[in-house]
Motif scaffolding. Structure first.
Motif, mmCIF file in Angstrom:
data_model
loop_
_atom_site.group_PDB
_atom_site.id
_atom_site.type_symbol
_atom_site.label_atom_id
_atom_site.label_comp_id
_atom_site.label_asym_id
_atom_site.label_seq_id
_atom_site.Cartn_x
_atom_site.Cartn_y
_atom_site.Cartn_z
ATOM 1 N N GLN A 39 0.855 -1.188 0.000
ATOM 2 C CA GLN A 39 0.000 0.000 0.000
ATOM 3 C C GLN A 39 0.889 1.235 0.000
ATOM 4 O O GLN A 39 1.685 1.445 0.925
ATOM 5 N N ALA A 40 0.743 2.024 -1.047
ATOM 6 C CA ALA A 40 1.457 3.284 -1.164
ATOM 7 C C ALA A 40 0.577 4.391 -0.592
ATOM 8 O O ALA A 40 -0.651 4.246 -0.524
ATOM 9 N N PRO A 41 1.178 5.505 -0.188
ATOM 10 C CA PRO A 41 0.398 6.610 0.385
ATOM 11 C C PRO A 41 -0.707 7.068 -0.562
ATOM 12 O O PRO A 41 -0.468 7.293 -1.752
ATOM 13 N N GLY A 42 -1.921 7.173 -0.038
ATOM 14 C CA GLY A 42 -3.033 7.650 -0.830
ATOM 15 C C GLY A 42 -3.621 6.646 -1.795
ATOM 16 O O GLY A 42 -4.508 6.979 -2.582
ATOM 17 N N ASP A 89 7.629 1.368 -6.749
ATOM 18 C CA ASP A 89 7.467 0.217 -5.850
ATOM 19 C C ASP A 89 7.458 0.645 -4.384
ATOM 20 O O ASP A 89 7.231 -0.185 -3.496
ATOM 21 N N THR A 90 7.696 1.907 -4.125
ATOM 22 C CA THR A 90 7.681 2.414 -2.758
ATOM 23 C C THR A 90 6.316 2.205 -2.128
ATOM 24 O O THR A 90 5.290 2.611 -2.679
ATOM 25 N N ALA A 91 6.302 1.545 -0.954
ATOM 26 C CA ALA A 91 5.042 1.218 -0.286
ATOM 27 C C ALA A 91 5.347 0.512 1.025
ATOM 28 O O ALA A 91 6.486 0.118 1.285
ATOM 29 N N VAL A 92 4.304 0.332 1.810
ATOM 30 C CA VAL A 92 4.377 -0.579 2.950
ATOM 31 C C VAL A 92 3.978 -1.959 2.440
ATOM 32 O O VAL A 92 2.902 -2.129 1.873
ATOM 33 N N TYR A 93 4.857 -2.915 2.639
ATOM 34 C CA TYR A 93 4.625 -4.280 2.193
ATOM 35 C C TYR A 93 4.201 -5.140 3.375
ATOM 36 O O TYR A 93 4.869 -5.143 4.421
ATOM 37 N N GLY A 116 3.504 -5.074 8.566
ATOM 38 C CA GLY A 116 4.013 -4.367 7.399
ATOM 39 C C GLY A 116 5.437 -3.870 7.590
ATOM 40 O O GLY A 116 5.887 -3.623 8.702
ATOM 41 N N THR A 117 6.128 -3.734 6.483
ATOM 42 C CA THR A 117 7.475 -3.186 6.490
ATOM 43 C C THR A 117 7.597 -2.175 5.350
ATOM 44 O O THR A 117 7.151 -2.425 4.231
ATOM 45 N N GLN A 118 8.174 -1.032 5.645
ATOM 46 C CA GLN A 118 8.268 0.042 4.654
ATOM 47 C C GLN A 118 9.420 -0.229 3.694
ATOM 48 O O GLN A 118 10.545 -0.525 4.122
ATOM 49 N N VAL A 119 9.136 -0.107 2.417
ATOM 50 C CA VAL A 119 10.166 -0.144 1.387
ATOM 51 C C VAL A 119 10.113 1.191 0.656
ATOM 52 O O VAL A 119 9.082 1.554 0.083
ATOM 53 N N THR A 120 11.210 1.916 0.684
ATOM 54 C CA THR A 120 11.294 3.208 0.020
ATOM 55 C C THR A 120 12.402 3.138 -1.015
ATOM 56 O O THR A 120 13.554 2.834 -0.675
ATOM 57 N N VAL A 121 12.059 3.391 -2.255
ATOM 58 C CA VAL A 121 13.021 3.335 -3.351
ATOM 59 C C VAL A 121 13.389 4.754 -3.739
ATOM 60 O O VAL A 121 12.530 5.566 -4.090
ATOM 61 N N SER A 122 14.668 5.051 -3.677
ATOM 62 C CA SER A 122 15.153 6.385 -4.005
ATOM 63 C C SER A 122 15.723 6.410 -5.411
ATOM 64 O O SER A 122 16.365 5.458 -5.857
ATOM 65 N N SER A 123 15.519 7.523 -6.095
ATOM 66 C CA SER A 123 16.017 7.639 -7.467
ATOM 67 C C SER A 123 17.424 8.204 -7.495
ATOM 68 O O SER A 123 17.928 8.694 -6.488
#
Length: 123
Positions: A39-42, A89-93, A116-123
């Motif tokens: 689930q991504a924000p919003g 792909d950034t979201a809480v998994y 859940g675990t947060q995955v944040t992908v940075s560019s």
């Protein structure tokens, strides 16, 4: 009562390959079909991947070919290997379990959820 605990999230660079783990307490793990959702924000929670009791797998089109789900019943663990991560792909998994043979796409059909675990992908 079975409990699910995820790990392996964090800040990852675009193109990275983290592996998420979900460990289940209790002795009934092999009787559950397992799923990964995110689930991504919003946004609504969405199906990512599932694995049946027998090891049959399915994937969302958005991750097919990049993510791999697997399970190790001896360790009461389901994994999600994520390759070629993208910013989107950034979201809480979250992992989920349902007492059935096959996995499914609909969150409400699952009986148990991890935190859940947060995955944040940075560019």
């Amino acid at each position: 009562q079975v409990q699910l605990v995820e790990s392996g999230g964090g800040l990852v660079e675009d193109g990275g390959s983290p592996r998420l783990s979900c460990v289940a307490s209790g002795r009934s793990f092999s009787l559950f079909a397992m799923g990964w959702f995110r689930q991504a924000p919003g946004k609504e929670r969405e199906f990512v991947s599932g694995i049946s009791r027998g090891g049959n797998t399915n994937y969302a089109d958005s991750v097919k070919g990049r993510f791999t789900i697997s399970r190790d019943n001896a360790k009461n663990t389901v994994y999600l290997q994520m390759n070629s991560l993208k910013v989107e792909d950034t979201a809480v998994y979250s992992c989920a379990a349902r007492f059935s043979i096959g996995s499914g796409y609909i969150p409400s059909t699952y009986d148990l959820w991890g935190q859940g675990t947060q995955v944040t992908v940075s560019s």
